[in-house]
Write a protein that holds these residues in place. Structure first.
Motif, mmCIF file in Angstrom:
data_model
loop_
_atom_site.group_PDB
_atom_site.id
_atom_site.type_symbol
_atom_site.label_atom_id
_atom_site.label_comp_id
_atom_site.label_asym_id
_atom_site.label_seq_id
_atom_site.Cartn_x
_atom_site.Cartn_y
_atom_site.Cartn_z
ATOM 1 N N SER A 166 41.838 42.039 34.365
ATOM 2 C CA SER A 166 42.310 40.596 34.090
ATOM 3 C C SER A 166 41.582 39.560 34.965
ATOM 4 N N ARG A 167 40.718 39.975 35.993
ATOM 5 C CA ARG A 167 40.130 39.072 36.903
ATOM 6 C C ARG A 167 38.580 39.586 37.026
ATOM 7 N N ILE A 168 37.756 38.488 37.028
ATOM 8 C CA ILE A 168 36.287 38.590 37.479
ATOM 9 C C ILE A 168 36.018 39.274 38.821
ATOM 10 N N PRO A 169 35.504 40.267 39.205
ATOM 11 C CA PRO A 169 35.414 40.713 40.377
ATOM 12 C C PRO A 169 34.114 39.796 41.175
ATOM 13 N N GLY A 170 34.417 39.570 42.478
ATOM 14 C CA GLY A 170 33.513 38.994 43.302
ATOM 15 C C GLY A 170 31.921 39.199 43.027
ATOM 16 N N ALA A 171 31.859 40.537 43.120
ATOM 17 C CA ALA A 171 30.414 41.087 42.714
ATOM 18 C C ALA A 171 30.025 40.722 41.537
ATOM 19 N N ASP A 172 30.479 40.494 40.605
ATOM 20 C CA ASP A 172 29.914 39.986 39.002
ATOM 21 C C ASP A 172 29.623 38.632 39.201
ATOM 22 N N ILE A 173 30.626 37.794 39.797
ATOM 23 C CA ILE A 173 30.331 36.420 39.783
ATOM 24 C C ILE A 173 28.848 36.249 40.535
ATOM 25 N N ALA A 174 28.860 36.913 41.666
ATOM 26 C CA ALA A 174 27.704 36.663 42.755
ATOM 27 C C ALA A 174 26.375 37.176 41.903
ATOM 28 N N GLY A 175 26.560 38.031 41.054
ATOM 29 C CA GLY A 175 25.129 38.282 40.190
ATOM 30 C C GLY A 175 24.841 37.423 39.381
ATOM 31 N N THR A 214 28.126 32.913 49.987
ATOM 32 C CA THR A 214 29.111 33.979 50.436
ATOM 33 C C THR A 214 30.317 33.504 49.263
ATOM 34 N N VAL A 215 30.372 34.794 48.447
ATOM 35 C CA VAL A 215 31.707 34.689 47.599
ATOM 36 C C VAL A 215 32.812 35.332 48.237
ATOM 37 N N LEU A 216 33.688 34.561 48.420
ATOM 38 C CA LEU A 216 34.948 35.122 49.199
ATOM 39 C C LEU A 216 36.390 35.259 48.324
ATOM 40 N N THR A 217 36.588 36.402 48.202
ATOM 41 C CA THR A 217 37.734 36.698 47.458
ATOM 42 C C THR A 217 39.103 37.292 48.573
ATOM 43 N N VAL A 257 24.683 19.084 53.851
ATOM 44 C CA VAL A 257 25.350 20.246 53.655
ATOM 45 C C VAL A 257 24.711 21.095 52.475
ATOM 46 N N GLY A 258 25.309 22.353 52.223
ATOM 47 C CA GLY A 258 24.855 23.151 51.412
ATOM 48 C C GLY A 258 23.760 24.180 51.682
ATOM 49 N N SER A 259 23.458 24.268 52.995
ATOM 50 C CA SER A 259 22.616 25.399 53.579
ATOM 51 C C SER A 259 23.451 26.750 53.427
ATOM 52 N N HIS A 260 24.468 26.728 54.148
ATOM 53 C CA HIS A 260 25.400 28.033 53.852
ATOM 54 C C HIS A 260 26.552 27.801 53.364
ATOM 55 N N VAL A 261 26.881 28.163 52.165
ATOM 56 C CA VAL A 261 27.794 27.804 51.198
ATOM 57 C C VAL A 261 28.864 29.128 51.029
ATOM 58 N N THR A 262 30.282 28.871 51.229
ATOM 59 C CA THR A 262 31.296 29.608 50.910
ATOM 60 C C THR A 262 31.944 29.197 49.681
ATOM 61 N N THR A 290 29.070 39.064 49.170
ATOM 62 C CA THR A 290 30.214 38.858 48.855
ATOM 63 C C THR A 290 31.315 39.597 49.986
ATOM 64 N N GLN A 291 32.462 38.959 50.273
ATOM 65 C CA GLN A 291 33.498 39.240 51.078
ATOM 66 C C GLN A 291 34.801 39.316 50.374
ATOM 67 N N GLU A 292 35.332 40.647 50.558
ATOM 68 C CA GLU A 292 36.955 40.731 49.779
ATOM 69 C C GLU A 292 37.979 41.108 50.863
ATOM 70 N N ILE A 293 38.928 40.248 50.995
ATOM 71 C CA ILE A 293 40.042 40.389 52.029
ATOM 72 C C ILE A 293 41.481 40.515 51.147
ATOM 73 N N GLU A 294 41.828 41.843 51.425
ATOM 74 C CA GLU A 294 43.318 42.117 50.507
ATOM 75 C C GLU A 294 44.405 42.181 51.827
ATOM 76 N N GLY A 295 45.655 42.008 51.292
ATOM 77 C CA GLY A 295 46.594 42.472 52.028
ATOM 78 C C GLY A 295 46.914 41.158 52.919
ATOM 79 N N VAL A 296 46.583 39.914 52.647
ATOM 80 C CA VAL A 296 46.693 38.846 53.511
ATOM 81 C C VAL A 296 48.266 38.205 52.947
ATOM 82 N N ASP A 297 49.194 38.652 53.752
ATOM 83 C CA ASP A 297 50.550 38.098 53.406
ATOM 84 C C ASP A 297 51.267 37.049 54.548
ATOM 85 N N ASP A 298 50.815 37.273 55.739
ATOM 86 C CA ASP A 298 51.567 36.524 56.787
ATOM 87 C C ASP A 298 50.670 35.181 57.224
#
Length: 279
Positions: free
Chosen positions: A198-207, A184-187, A152-157, A218-226
Motif C-alpha cells: 500500500s505504500r511506495i518504498p523509498g527506493a522506488d521514489i529515489a529512482g 536523501t529520501v528518509l522514511t 539552500v538546496g545543495s544537500h536535500v532531505t 535512501t535511509q529507512e528508520i523503523e521502530g521509532v516509538d518513543d
C-alpha cells in the motif's frame, strides 16, 4: 525545470533581512521574477481607545511601522538593481491570511519566515504559515528565524511516507532536487500499520528523482516509538548536513481552527534548516 516567479513575504521582524537575502539568492539561481510582498499585523484601531493615551500610542506605532516599511522597500529595490534581478514591490493593509495566499497562488514558490515567539513583529496573523501552506495551493519555503541561510538546496532531505502530501511536496521541490549535490529520501516507520503493497518504498521514489540527474540515497528508520517523528526528522537532517528539508504538510480546517499533524507542528516550531512544505 525551474521556479520562474518567487514571492517573498516581508515584514518588520528581526529576521526579515535574512529572508530577503535568501530570496534574492534564489531569484538569481533560478533566473526568477521576485515579488516582495509586505504586510504586517495591524490591531483593530478601536482596541486602543479603551484607555486614555492609547490613541497617541497607535499613531506613534504606525509611524514607526511606516518608517521601517519605507526603509525595507528602498533596500529591496536597491538590491534588485545591484543584483540585476527582475521584480517588484507590493504591499497590503488587508488581513494577511487573506491577501498573502491570494498573492502566493500567482507564484511558483513562496518564501516566508518562521514565527519567533520572542519577536512580536514576526506575528502577522493567527497561524499564518500554516494557513498559507494549506490554502495557497503552492509550495512554501519556510526560513528559520535563527541563523543565516545564504543558499539552500545543495544537500536535500526528503521526509517520505508515500502519502499524497509527501508526493506533492517532492514534485514541487524538483527544481531544487535537479540541482542538488545530494538528495536523501528518509522514511520513518513507513510500513507500520499498513501492508507493504500500500505504500511506495523509498527506493522506488529515489529512482524517480534520480532521472532528474540528482545523486540520491535512501535511509529507512523503523521502530521509532518513543521519540516524536518531527524531532527524528530534524535530528537526521542535521546528521546529514541538510540545508533543505522537503515534506508534506498534514492538516485540515475545523471551524476557525487549523488542525495540523504532529510532525508538521513539531517541524514548524523547532526547524533548524529551511523547510519546503506543500499540501
Amino acid at each position: 525545470m525551474s521556479y520562474k516567479s518567487i514571492l517573498v513575504h516581508l515584514d518588520t521582524s528581526e529576521s526579515v533581512h535574512s529572508r530577503l537575502e535568501l530570496s534574492l539568492s534564489l531569484a538569481q539561481q533560478f533566473d526568477a521574477y521576485l515579488t516582495g510582498f509586505f504586510t504586517v499585523y495591524r490591531p483593530e484601531p478601536g482596541s486602543f481607545y479603551v484607555m486614555a493615551g492609547n490613541a497617541e500610542y497607535l499613531v506613534e506605532f504606525e509611524k514607526r511601522r511606516h518608517e521601517r516599511q519605507g526603509a525595507l522597500e528602498r533596500l529591496f529595490r536597491a538590491e534588485l538593481l545591484r543584483l540585476k534581478v527582475a521584480g517588484e514591490w507590493q504591499w497590503s493593509t488587508e488581513y494577511a491570511n487573506r491577501c498573502v495566499p491570494r498573492a502566493a497562488r500567482l507564484a511558483d514558490l513562496t518564501i516566508v519566515g518562521q514565527y519567533d515567539a520572542d519577536d512580536p513583529e514576526s506575528f502577522v496573523a493567527e497561524q499564518f504559515v500554516e494557513n498559507l501552506v494549506l490554502s495557497s495551493g503552492r509550495p512554501v519555503l519556510i526560513v528559520p528565524y535563527a541563523g543565516q541561510f545564504h543558499g539552500v538546496g545543495s544537500h536535500v532531505t526528503i521526509a517520505w511516507d508515500g502519502s499524497r502530501e509527501a508526493t506533492r511536496a517532492l514534485h514541487d521541490a524538483l527544481p531544487f532536487l535537479a540541482r542538488a549535490k545530494q538528495v536523501t529520501v528518509l522514511t520513518i516507520n513507513a510500513m507500520s500499520g499498513e501492508p507493504p503493497s500500500s505504500r511506495i518504498p523509498g527506493a522506488d521514489i529515489a529512482g524517480v528523482i534520480s532521472r532528474y540527474g540528482a545523486h540520491v540515497a535512501t535511509q529507512e528508520i523503523e521502530g521509532v516509538d518513543d521519540v516524536p517523528i518531527g524531532e527524528t526528522i530534524l535530528s537526521r537532517a542535521a546528521d546529514l548536513n541538510a540545508d533543505l528539508l522537503v515534506m508534506g504538510c498534514y492538516g485540515h480546517s475545523r471551524w476557525r481552527e487549523l488542525v495540523l499533524g504532529g510532525a508538521t507542528r513539531s517541524i514548524l516550531k523547532s526547524m533548524t534548516v529551511p523547510v519546503l512544505m506543500s499540501h
